[in-house]
Design a protein around this motif. Structure first.
Motif, PDB file in Angstrom:
ATOM      1  N   GLN A 200       0.855  -1.184   0.000  1.00  0.00           N
ATOM      2  CA  GLN A 200       0.000   0.000   0.000  1.00  0.00           C
ATOM      3  C   GLN A 200       0.897   1.242   0.000  1.00  0.00           C
ATOM      4  N   ASN A 201       1.426   1.530  -1.195  1.00  0.00           N
ATOM      5  CA  ASN A 201       2.405   2.613  -1.309  1.00  0.00           C
ATOM      6  C   ASN A 201       1.882   3.655  -2.297  1.00  0.00           C
ATOM      7  N   PRO A 202       1.683   4.869  -1.887  1.00  0.00           N
ATOM      8  CA  PRO A 202       1.971   5.415  -0.549  1.00  0.00           C
ATOM      9  C   PRO A 202       0.879   5.051   0.459  1.00  0.00           C
ATOM     10  N   PRO A 203       1.179   5.102   1.745  1.00  0.00           N
ATOM     11  CA  PRO A 203       0.165   4.815   2.754  1.00  0.00           C
ATOM     12  C   PRO A 203      -0.904   5.901   2.749  1.00  0.00           C
ATOM     13  N   VAL A 204      -2.101   5.530   3.202  1.00  0.00           N
ATOM     14  CA  VAL A 204      -3.217   6.476   3.223  1.00  0.00           C
ATOM     15  C   VAL A 204      -2.859   7.720   4.047  1.00  0.00           C
ATOM     16  N   ASP A 205      -2.296   7.497   5.226  1.00  0.00           N
ATOM     17  CA  ASP A 205      -1.912   8.614   6.103  1.00  0.00           C
ATOM     18  C   ASP A 205      -0.546   8.302   6.713  1.00  0.00           C
ATOM     19  N   PRO A 206       0.534   8.852   6.157  1.00  0.00           N
ATOM     20  CA  PRO A 206       1.872   8.557   6.692  1.00  0.00           C
ATOM     21  C   PRO A 206       2.019   8.887   8.174  1.00  0.00           C
ATOM     22  N   ARG A 207       1.208   9.853   8.671  1.00  0.00           N
ATOM     23  CA  ARG A 207       1.318  10.241  10.083  1.00  0.00           C
ATOM     24  C   ARG A 207       0.845   9.131  11.020  1.00  0.00           C
ATOM     25  N   ALA A 208       0.111   8.143  10.478  1.00  0.00           N
ATOM     26  CA  ALA A 208      -0.397   7.055  11.316  1.00  0.00           C
ATOM     27  C   ALA A 208       0.595   5.899  11.428  1.00  0.00           C
ATOM     28  N   LEU A 209       1.762   6.019  10.794  1.00  0.00           N
ATOM     29  CA  LEU A 209       2.754   4.947  10.835  1.00  0.00           C
ATOM     30  C   LEU A 209       3.511   4.944  12.157  1.00  0.00           C
ATOM     31  N   THR A 210       4.061   3.801  12.507  1.00  0.00           N
ATOM     32  CA  THR A 210       4.994   3.740  13.628  1.00  0.00           C
ATOM     33  C   THR A 210       6.275   4.463  13.245  1.00  0.00           C
ATOM     34  N   VAL A 211       7.159   4.681  14.232  1.00  0.00           N
ATOM     35  CA  VAL A 211       8.434   5.323  13.910  1.00  0.00           C
ATOM     36  C   VAL A 211       9.204   4.467  12.910  1.00  0.00           C
ATOM     37  N   LEU A 212       9.206   3.144  13.117  1.00  0.00           N
ATOM     38  CA  LEU A 212       9.870   2.266  12.157  1.00  0.00           C
ATOM     39  C   LEU A 212       9.185   2.331  10.795  1.00  0.00           C
ATOM     40  N   GLY A 213       7.872   2.439  10.789  1.00  0.00           N
ATOM     41  CA  GLY A 213       7.136   2.535   9.532  1.00  0.00           C
ATOM     42  C   GLY A 213       7.494   3.792   8.771  1.00  0.00           C
ATOM     43  N   ILE A 214       7.673   4.894   9.483  1.00  0.00           N
ATOM     44  CA  ILE A 214       8.086   6.144   8.835  1.00  0.00           C
ATOM     45  C   ILE A 214       9.461   5.977   8.216  1.00  0.00           C
ATOM     46  N   GLY A 215      10.365   5.284   8.938  1.00  0.00           N
ATOM     47  CA  GLY A 215      11.694   5.026   8.397  1.00  0.00           C
ATOM     48  C   GLY A 215      11.641   4.180   7.141  1.00  0.00           C
ATOM     49  N   ASP A 216      10.791   3.137   7.156  1.00  0.00           N
ATOM     50  CA  ASP A 216      10.669   2.268   5.982  1.00  0.00           C
ATOM     51  C   ASP A 216      10.077   3.027   4.779  1.00  0.00           C
ATOM     52  N   PHE A 217       9.077   3.851   5.066  1.00  0.00           N
ATOM     53  CA  PHE A 217       8.457   4.646   4.001  1.00  0.00           C
ATOM     54  C   PHE A 217       9.460   5.654   3.423  1.00  0.00           C
ATOM     55  N   ALA A 218      10.223   6.305   4.304  1.00  0.00           N
ATOM     56  CA  ALA A 218      11.237   7.252   3.840  1.00  0.00           C
ATOM     57  C   ALA A 218      12.282   6.552   2.987  1.00  0.00           C
ATOM     58  N   ASN A 219      12.636   5.328   3.390  1.00  0.00           N
ATOM     59  CA  ASN A 219      13.628   4.569   2.626  1.00  0.00           C
ATOM     60  C   ASN A 219      13.096   4.249   1.229  1.00  0.00           C
ATOM     61  N   GLU A 220      11.791   3.906   1.128  1.00  0.00           N
ATOM     62  CA  GLU A 220      11.178   3.596  -0.160  1.00  0.00           C
ATOM     63  C   GLU A 220      11.154   4.840  -1.051  1.00  0.00           C
ATOM     64  N   LEU A 221      10.865   6.012  -0.462  1.00  0.00           N
ATOM     65  CA  LEU A 221      10.849   7.254  -1.232  1.00  0.00           C
ATOM     66  C   LEU A 221      12.249   7.585  -1.750  1.00  0.00           C
ATOM     67  N   LEU A 222      13.265   7.370  -0.903  1.00  0.00           N
ATOM     68  CA  LEU A 222      14.630   7.685  -1.302  1.00  0.00           C
ATOM     69  C   LEU A 222      15.107   6.770  -2.427  1.00  0.00           C
ATOM     70  N   LYS A 223      14.676   5.493  -2.369  1.00  0.00           N
ATOM     71  CA  LYS A 223      15.117   4.548  -3.403  1.00  0.00           C
ATOM     72  C   LYS A 223      14.630   4.970  -4.787  1.00  0.00           C
ATOM     73  N   THR A 224      13.479   5.626  -4.860  1.00  0.00           N
ATOM     74  CA  THR A 224      12.909   6.014  -6.163  1.00  0.00           C
ATOM     75  C   THR A 224      13.157   7.474  -6.498  1.00  0.00           C
ATOM     76  N   HIS A 225      13.896   8.171  -5.644  1.00  0.00           N
ATOM     77  CA  HIS A 225      14.166   9.588  -5.894  1.00  0.00           C
ATOM     78  C   HIS A 225      15.182   9.726  -7.028  1.00  0.00           C
ATOM     79  N   VAL A 226      14.899  10.612  -7.990  1.00  0.00           N
ATOM     80  CA  VAL A 226      15.736  10.763  -9.188  1.00  0.00           C
ATOM     81  C   VAL A 226      17.163  11.156  -8.809  1.00  0.00           C
ATOM     82  N   GLY A 227      17.312  12.119  -7.920  1.00  0.00           N
ATOM     83  CA  GLY A 227      18.646  12.590  -7.553  1.00  0.00           C
ATOM     84  C   GLY A 227      19.451  11.525  -6.842  1.00  0.00           C
ATOM     85  N   VAL A 228      18.796  10.793  -5.916  1.00  0.00           N
ATOM     86  CA  VAL A 228      19.504   9.751  -5.179  1.00  0.00           C
ATOM     87  C   VAL A 228      19.913   8.633  -6.124  1.00  0.00           C
TER      88      VAL A 228
END
Length: 669
Positions: free
Chosen positions: A199-227
């Motif tokens: 379920q990417n992106p999550p419906v409400d990122p603010r509802a994620l656990t701290v680890l979930g926020i880290g995992d979501f951020a990691n997924e965003l970074l992997k697909t970021h053009v500059g990175v």
């Protein structure tokens, strides 16, 4: 559960047997007060050694920690620290089931826990290499089973050092204290839902656990053009030429902590956070990073963790919590600590807080029953079961033991007086007779005419034989308040020639109202209200301080000082010079002295002028006059014209109790 008793043997200044320290403690807040080197830090360090600390900071025993007896005895080789815990909850009893002790408490059995920590110094090898063995066992005599690491972890304390680096502890970085605190709080552990890659992106990122926020951020970074572009450039142009055939090096960019165990990943993520103080009315200004404010932030975070935990022993040790705080902040802090010590956690326990302090602000604001006075390597709890204070005394002192009077807890000697005149004059007199109060570490407390004996009884022990006597000399200085027979007419209590009112109809008393034995009995009664152990009451030989000064030999000085006080406003306004006032006062005193029929009449007429002006102002001028005459009057010469009770009181607090007064002083009262 709370520590109800701490016993320390052979640790630093504390010896063994009668020289060991046994400190009873109560639940809630306890403050250790006393002068420097009285043993406050040793108590905190003993608790740190026995319990361990949550920050896991290394704290080792070294040679200097083993007690070295006075008189040249050999350094001891075994430190013993025992903590007794009472008030165990059902969870505590289950966690420490094999370590519990059962003691008789009336008709019932009381369940308690003992922790005996022992450090044994040994010498081994041909080079006499020293090493220390640590043992931790249960049982009142240390004969129970040893504590395993799990049980020890449950007893760990939270410790805040006196010169703490609060900014570093609350900043991002490896092993930050903030990350340790947040990792164990319920708010971090129990809130949010894990990240779901489907379920990417999550419906409400603010509802994620701290680890979930880290995992979501990691997924965003992997697909970021500059990175991705930077990663491909690194792999193709730099790592590929450095690779061997069949073993191609590849770089991967991700959020730190993206892999591994959840606890490790969470810690690595939380180490990226820092905590700042900001003024909510000025949200866009730079963060407030003052030392005092950061200290408050640090303590608030530690209490957040202690209050929210579901297990573990909630004890907080703070050395000098007043560090870097201005007085009003100190008062707010102590109110906050008392509030938190009274709150129940979810597991039914309260936080036990033990602090050391040199702050008169904190000492005056903490309930007297919660203070422990340290002196002479002994601890003296000031609770109602230990002092001679009555219940009404505690209520009185809670109102009147303010910041200025709280310096009595940090003194090597204590002089308690009833008025401003004594408060101003006695330091000068003490210095001029060679017994400077400051050099002797003596505090002077002005109680303003109320509660003198109540303050003195703080230093009286209910059971001095078993509890020891506080070795701080205390002198209470008070008036006799019996005027000479000539005084009522001179100061206007009665008209010349009129009969005196009956004693039941007047508040004042004169010498002729008493027989000689009755007057002696009155003085003894005043002394007896607070004259035992190292507390002594010194009563004016005749009437009041000013009268007795004039009667004993300083009539001229008091007269001149009163004349200056009478003209104080004109002197300060520049309308008259003080030297002119002194010249006229000396002339008038010569005639005045010649007309007085008796020493009592002379002293009364001098005191009458004092009563017509301000006593504190007279005292200020008299202190200055005595200082000016310092070169023409030796200490012994001054002693010979001072009231004996004043000299005896100063002597009592500037030497060991019972020492003889200086040559020339009277026997005292």
């Amino acid at each position: 559960m709370f520590i109800s008793e701490l016993r320390i043997e052979n640790f630093r200044g504390y010896g063994e047997g009668s020289d060991a320290l046994t400190l009873p403690l109560s639940a809630g807040l306890t403050a250790l007060v006393g002068e420097n080197d009285s043993g406050k830090t040793s108590i905190i360090d003993a608790l740190r050694l026995a319990l361990g600390t949550r920050d896991q900071e290394s704290f080792r025993v070294d040679d200097g920690d083993f007690h070295h007896p006075a008189g040249g005895g050999e350094r001891r080789t075994e430190i013993r620290i025992r903590c007794k815990f009472e008030g165990l909850t059902a969870g505590d009893k289950a966690a420490f089931a094999e370590h519990l002790s059962y003691e008789d408490k009336g008709t019932a059995k009381s369940v308690v826990l003992y922790l005996n920590w022992k450090a044994i110094a040994s010498v081994a090898g041909s080079r006499n290499r020293r090493f220390t063995t640590i043992e931790t066992r249960s049982g009142a005599a240390g004969d129970g089973p040893p504590f395993d690491q799990g049980a020890r972890t449950l007893l760990c304390s939270t410790y805040l050092r006196p010169l703490r680096d609060a900014e570093r502890a609350m900043s991002a970085g490896r092993g930050s204290r903030l990350s340790q605190i947040l990792q164990h709080t319920r708010e971090i552990k129990d809130n949010g839902t894990p990240y779901d890659p489907a379920q990417n992106p999550p419906v409400d990122p603010r509802a994620l656990t701290v680890l979930g926020i880290g995992d979501f951020a990691n997924e965003l970074l992997k697909t970021h053009v500059g990175v991705n572009s930077a990663r491909e450039n690194l792999n193709d142009r730099y790592l590929a030429p450095l690779s061997f055939a069949g073993s191609k090096l590849q770089g991967r960019i991700s959020v730190s902590g993206a892999r591994g165990e959840d606890a490790t990943r969470l810690r690595l993520l939380l180490e990226k956070l820092d905590l700042e103080l900001r003024d909510e009315s000025l949200p866009d200004t730079p963060a407030n990073r003052g030392l005092g404010s950061n200290n408050l932030l640090f303590m608030a975070c530690e209490l957040l963790l202690l209050g929210a935990e579901a297990d573990g022993f909630p004890v907080l040790l703070i050395e000098e919590p007043e560090a870097h705080l201005h007085p009003q902040r100190q008062l707010r802090l102590v109110q906050f600590l008392q509030q938190k010590a009274n709150e129940l956690r979810d597991d039914g326990q309260k936080i036990q807080i033990i602090i050391t302090t040199h702050s008169t602000q904190l000492a005056s604001a903490i309930a007297l029953e919660n203070l422990v006075l340290l002196h002479g390597r002994k601890a003296f709890p000031l609770s109602s079961t230990r002092t001679k204070l009555e219940k009404t005394d505690y209520a009185f002192l809670s109102r009147f033991l303010d910041v200025t009077k709280a310096n009595l807890f940090f003194a090597r000697g204590l002089l308690i007086v009833e008025g401003d005149a004594e408060n101003i004059l006695l330091p000068t007199i003490a210095k001029l007779i060679g017994r400077d109060l400051t050099e002797n570490g003596v505090s002077l407390v002005n109680v303003g005419g109320v509660g003198l004996r109540r303050f003195a009884r703080i230093y009286l022990r209910k059971e001095p034989l078993s509890d020891s006597v506080i070795g701080i000399p205390v002198a209470c200085v008070t008036d006799l308040d019996v005027m000479p027979d000539c005084a009522p007419e001179i100061i206007g209590k009665v008209k010349p020639g009129d009969a005196w009112p009956l004693t039941k109809d007047r508040k004042w008393r004169a010498v002729k109202d008493f027989t000689t034995p009755q007057l002696a009995e009155k003085k003894a009664g005043i002394k007896g209200k607070a004259s035992e152990q190292n507390v002594e009451t010194f009563v004016a030989d005749h009437w009041t301080l000013e009268y007795d000064l004039a009667f004993c030999g300083l009539a001229k000085d008091v007269w001149v000082a009163a004349s200056l006080a009478e003209n104080d406003d004109k002197i300060n306004a520049g309308k008259i010079k003080s030297r002119d006032v002194i010249r006229e006062a000396l002339k008038s005193f010569v005639a005045f002295e010649a007309s007085a029929a008796t020493p009592e009449e002379l002293a009364t007429r001098v005191y009458g002028l004092v009563l017509d002006v301000s006593k504190p102002t007279v005292a200020q001028y008299l202190a200055a006059l005595l200082e000016q005459r310092r070169s023409s009057r030796t200490p012994g010469g001054l002693v010979s014209v001072l009231p004996s009770y004043i000299v005896s009181a100063i002597t009592h607090v500037t030497t060991i109790p019972g020492a003889a007064p200086p040559a020339g002083a009277g026997a005292g009262a």
